[in-house]
Scaffold this active site. Structure first.
Site, short mmCIF file in Angstrom:
data_model
loop_
_atom_site.label_atom_id
_atom_site.label_comp_id
_atom_site.label_asym_id
_atom_site.label_seq_id
_atom_site.Cartn_x
_atom_site.Cartn_y
_atom_site.Cartn_z
N GLY A 213 0.82 -1.20 0.00
CA GLY A 213 0.00 0.00 0.00
C GLY A 213 0.85 1.25 0.00
N LYS A 219 1.02 0.34 7.29
CA LYS A 219 1.54 -1.01 7.09
C LYS A 219 2.40 -1.43 8.29
CE LYS A 219 3.50 0.12 3.23
NZ LYS A 219 3.00 1.50 3.13
N GLU A 435 -16.36 7.18 -13.78
CA GLU A 435 -16.50 5.81 -13.28
C GLU A 435 -17.93 5.30 -13.44
OE1 GLU A 435 -13.96 4.24 -12.84
OE2 GLU A 435 -12.47 5.80 -12.51
N ASP A 511 -7.83 3.67 -20.09
CA ASP A 511 -8.94 3.06 -20.82
C ASP A 511 -8.63 2.95 -22.30
OD1 ASP A 511 -10.26 3.20 -18.43
OD2 ASP A 511 -11.28 5.07 -18.91
P1 ADP Z 1 3.45 2.89 6.50
O1 ADP Z 1 4.30 1.86 7.15
O2 ADP Z 1 2.31 2.31 5.76
O3 ADP Z 1 4.21 3.86 5.69
P2 ADP Z 1 2.97 3.60 9.22
O4 ADP Z 1 2.43 2.33 9.71
O5 ADP Z 1 4.39 3.87 9.56
O6 ADP Z 1 2.77 3.73 7.67
O7 ADP Z 1 2.04 4.77 9.74
C1 ADP Z 1 2.55 5.97 10.24
C2 ADP Z 1 1.65 6.51 11.32
O8 ADP Z 1 0.42 6.97 10.79
C3 ADP Z 1 1.28 5.49 12.35
O9 ADP Z 1 2.21 5.41 13.37
C4 ADP Z 1 -0.07 5.97 12.85
O10 ADP Z 1 0.09 6.94 13.85
C5 ADP Z 1 -0.64 6.65 11.64
N1 ADP Z 1 -1.57 5.77 10.92
C6 ADP Z 1 -1.43 5.33 9.65
N2 ADP Z 1 -2.46 4.57 9.27
C7 ADP Z 1 -3.29 4.50 10.34
C8 ADP Z 1 -4.53 3.83 10.56
N3 ADP Z 1 -5.13 3.10 9.62
N4 ADP Z 1 -5.09 3.96 11.78
C9 ADP Z 1 -4.49 4.69 12.73
N5 ADP Z 1 -3.34 5.33 12.58
C10 ADP Z 1 -2.71 5.25 11.39
ZN ZN Z 2 -11.87 4.84 -17.02
#
Ligand code: ADP
Ligand code: ZN
Ligand code: MG
Length: 645
Positions: A213, A219, A435, A511
């Site tokens: 993602g 993640k 869409e 498309d």
């Molecule tokens: P990635 O690894 O996808 O780049 P991170 O997991 O490091 O992102 O996310 C960074 C911060 O953003 C997290 O520590 C959290 O505070 C916040 N965050 C990101 N996504 C969420 C979520 N779905 N729910 C709550 N907090 C989130």
């Molecule tokens: Zn389209």
């Protein structure tokens, strides 16, 4: 909450430090004792007692010192026979006249028995303690400079120990919005909780899951939550930690990491940013031996370990397309968990999670904020919340107000606008109509739910909106009619834009590419054009790699093919426009819904469609079909993305 924190939280491993300390102590002892013995050797020289008596007679002596069973002699500066820099000594014998003889000489300095322990201690301090302390300090600084013992001493040692965190303390409750991702991870937690449940039946546990993602969607957070929920140790490493200057180091780190992890199974190994090592090996950039070795080691470790103990490898990346295919094959990272940008509901939930410890006043309305932040990821929203709180403090208020939040939205979004896409109001309308155009024509042709859902949340790989197709039976053959319908559907997005806004955008590039590919294949490969009939005009080369086709006809024919393709596309586009114009009312209403809510499900879509067209409700649609692509050869995932920018 990132790796850095792990590094600090995780207790420094004693094993490695003890190793370094031992080395430092050894070096110190050797150097200091060498120094001391070297000093003594240079200074002392034994002389016989009769020579000593002769020295007194010759007046060569400046000073004698009685020390234990020795008499230490310092010759005069003027002496030609003896070197003043050397400490001469002689063994003391029972000679009662020695003092008399010395006193006779007159100018000899006599120092009696040295019984002062203070000076012995002082000698010890000067000779041993001080140099040792200096030495230890120096060496310690040197090792620190080399990277905390990871320099020379740490080569080939896994860093994993440094990162292990017994309990991450993060749970799924801390991750908001990502419901689909969480669902698939819940299953993984269950594997770790009771592996026996699965192995008893003979099921093999999955070895790896890949979190995919855009940056900031959570993640890393999700991976920690998996470990937190399963109550297992969490070995976290970043892909770049494996890539070292020295060839072979990364590979040995991988080996060590897996060895350690296997000892503490059940546990999770988390490799963040795996693309740093997992990049496809056949890249044109020229080989990187170190990375390839590391990757090979990782591949063989993943094949080697015993998953029945509850060892799971999680990895995260935002560039899945560059990963080596070998990593993705079953038995390795065979599960792929999509961690997408949150939709409206997800954003509201994320705001709630991050406002848990923030004092809010009664004006705050999260829905309004979430509506204004389409396209923002979790990290953005967390950041926004914090900025708003800081803003409130700056203005001397006790709680965060809606105004603070809006100000921080602007701060974070405007700051990001250039880098990232947040759709403007006008763009939202265009994307929605585009869409809906696709979906509506699909619905008209099948009279069934055309889509699982449509969202206009900006997507990862350049797509602004996307349509998740309803799974159908797997298809190996397509009729000519179906292909023609596909052409019309592909071009419907552009057609809707033209009808409604009387202008076209760059959003249809994807498309157009797809439609052209279909049309071209119909002419050159499938024998579906009137002009060429059954004549094969193209061959496919290496089907499993690029799947590219090569024309095998004359130049004149090639340009005729182009003409034929153009004709087909033009008539498909005209057909799309005609159909959409006929259903303008349905299109408007569905698009309005989408603009307002950002996401529309297939059910909601059909409700509006049938209401407008006056079709009575049908029996509940046949569901529970397995998820498969609609067009097998085109898209590896059930979603078809559109509106490339
Ligand atoms: P990635 O690894 O996808 O780049 P991170 O997991 O490091 O992102 O996310 C960074 C911060 O953003 C997290 O520590 C959290 O505070 C916040 N965050 C990101 N996504 C969420 C979520 N779905 N729910 C709550 N907090 C989130
Ligand atoms: Zn389209
Ligand atoms: Mg991350």
């Amino acid at each position: 909450m990132d790796n850095n924190q792990n590094r600090n939280n995780g207790k420094k491993p004693s094993g490695q430090n003890i190793g370094v300390l031992t080395v430092i102590l050894l070096i110190t002892v050797v150097v200091v004792s060498l120094m001391n013995s070297e000093l003594k050797k240079r200074q002392t020289e034994q002389v016989g007692y009769e020579e000593f008596v002769q020295m007194i007679k010759d007046g060569e002596i400046e000073e004698v010192r009685f020390s234990g069973n020795r008499i230490l002699i310092t010759p005069k500066t003027s002496s030609t026979k003896y070197n003043r820099l050397i400490q001469y000594y002689t063994v003391r014998v029972q000679d009662s006249k020695v003092t008399d003889r010395l006193l006779e000489q007159g100018d000899v300095h006599i120092i009696g028995e040295d019984t002062n322990t203070g000076s012995v201690i002082l000698n010890f301090i000067v000779g041993w303690v001080l140099p040792s302390a200096l030495m230890i300090l120096l060496l310690y600084m040197m090792f620190n400079r080399m990277g905390g013992g990871n320099g020379i001493m740490g080569v080939g040692k896994s860093n994993a120990k440094v990162y292990v965190q017994k309990e991450t303390g993060v749970t799924f409750a801390d991750v908001a919005g990502e419901d689909e991702a969480k669902e698939s991870l819940v299953e993984i937690v269950d594997f770790l909780h009771n592996p026996q449940k699965y192995t008893k039946i003979g099921a093999k546990l999955p070895k790896g899951a890949l979190l995919v993602g855009p940056p900031g969607t959570g993640k890393t957070l999700l991976a920690k939550a998996v470990a937190g929920e399963a109550h297992v140790p969490f070995y976290s490493l970043s892909g770049s930690d494996f890539v070292e200057m020295f060839v072979g180091v990364g590979a040995s780190r991988v080996r060590d990491l897996f060895k350690q992890a296997q000892q503490s199974a059940p546990c999770i190994i988390f490799i963040d940013e795996i693309d740093a090592i997992g990049r496809s090996r056949d890249s044109r950039m020229g080989g990187n031996d170190e990375r390839e070795q590391t990757l090979n080691q990782l591949l063989s470790e993943m094949d080697g370990f015993d998953s029945s103990k509850g060892l799971l490898v999680l990895a995260a990346t935002n560039r899945p397309e560059i990963l080596d295919p070998a990593l993705l094959r079953p038995g390795r990272f065979d599960r792929r968990v999509i961690v997408d940008k949150p939709d409206l509901k997800g954003r509201i939930n994320i705001l709630k999670v991050h406002s848990k410890d923030v004092r809010l006043d009664e004006t705050v309305d999260f829905e309004e904020i979430a509506l204004a932040t389409s396209g923002a990821v979790g990290a953005d929203l967390a950041n926004m919340m914090n900025e708003a709180a800081i803003n409130a403090v700056k203005h001397g208020r006790q709680a965060v107000s809606q105004k603070d939040l809006f100000e921080s939205v602007e701060l974070v979004l405007v700051g990001k606008e250039k880098k990232d896409r947040i759709l403007s109001q006008e763009e939202r309308r265009i994307v929605s109509y585009h869409e809906v155009g696709h979906a509506l024509l699909t619905a008209l042709q099948k009279d069934a739910e055309p889509v699982q859902k449509i969202t206009i949340v900006p997507r990862t790989m350049g797509a602004l909106g996307y349509v998740m197709q309803v799974p159908e039976e797997e298809k190996f053959l397509n009729t000519k009619k179906e292909l023609e319908a596909m052409l019309v559907v592909s071009l419907a997005g552009r057609a809707a834009e033209e009808i409604v806004f009387d202008t076209v955008t760059t959003g249809a590039a994807n498309d157009i590419e797809q439609a052209t590919r279909i049309a071209r294949a119909m002419v050159t490969q499938y024998g579906m054009s009137e002009k060429f009939g059954l004549m094969g005009l193209a061959t496919q080369e290496n089907q499993y790699l690029t799947g590219r086709t090569v024309l095998n006809c004359g130049e004149a024919t090639a340009s005729e093919i182009d003409e034929e393709v153009m004709k087909m596309l033009k008539s498909a586009y005209a057909e799309a426009k005609r159909l959409l114009s006929e259903n303008r009312e349905a299109m408007d209403q569905i698009a309005e819904f989408l603009i307002e809510r950002e996401t529309i499900t297939g059910k909601e879509f059909m409700e509006i469609f049938r209401r407008v067209k006056g079709i009575p409700e049908q029996a509940p649609e046949q569901s529970a079909a397995p998820v498969q692509e609609q067009v097998p050869e085109q898209s590896p995932t059930p979603e078809q993305e559109h509106m490339q920018q």
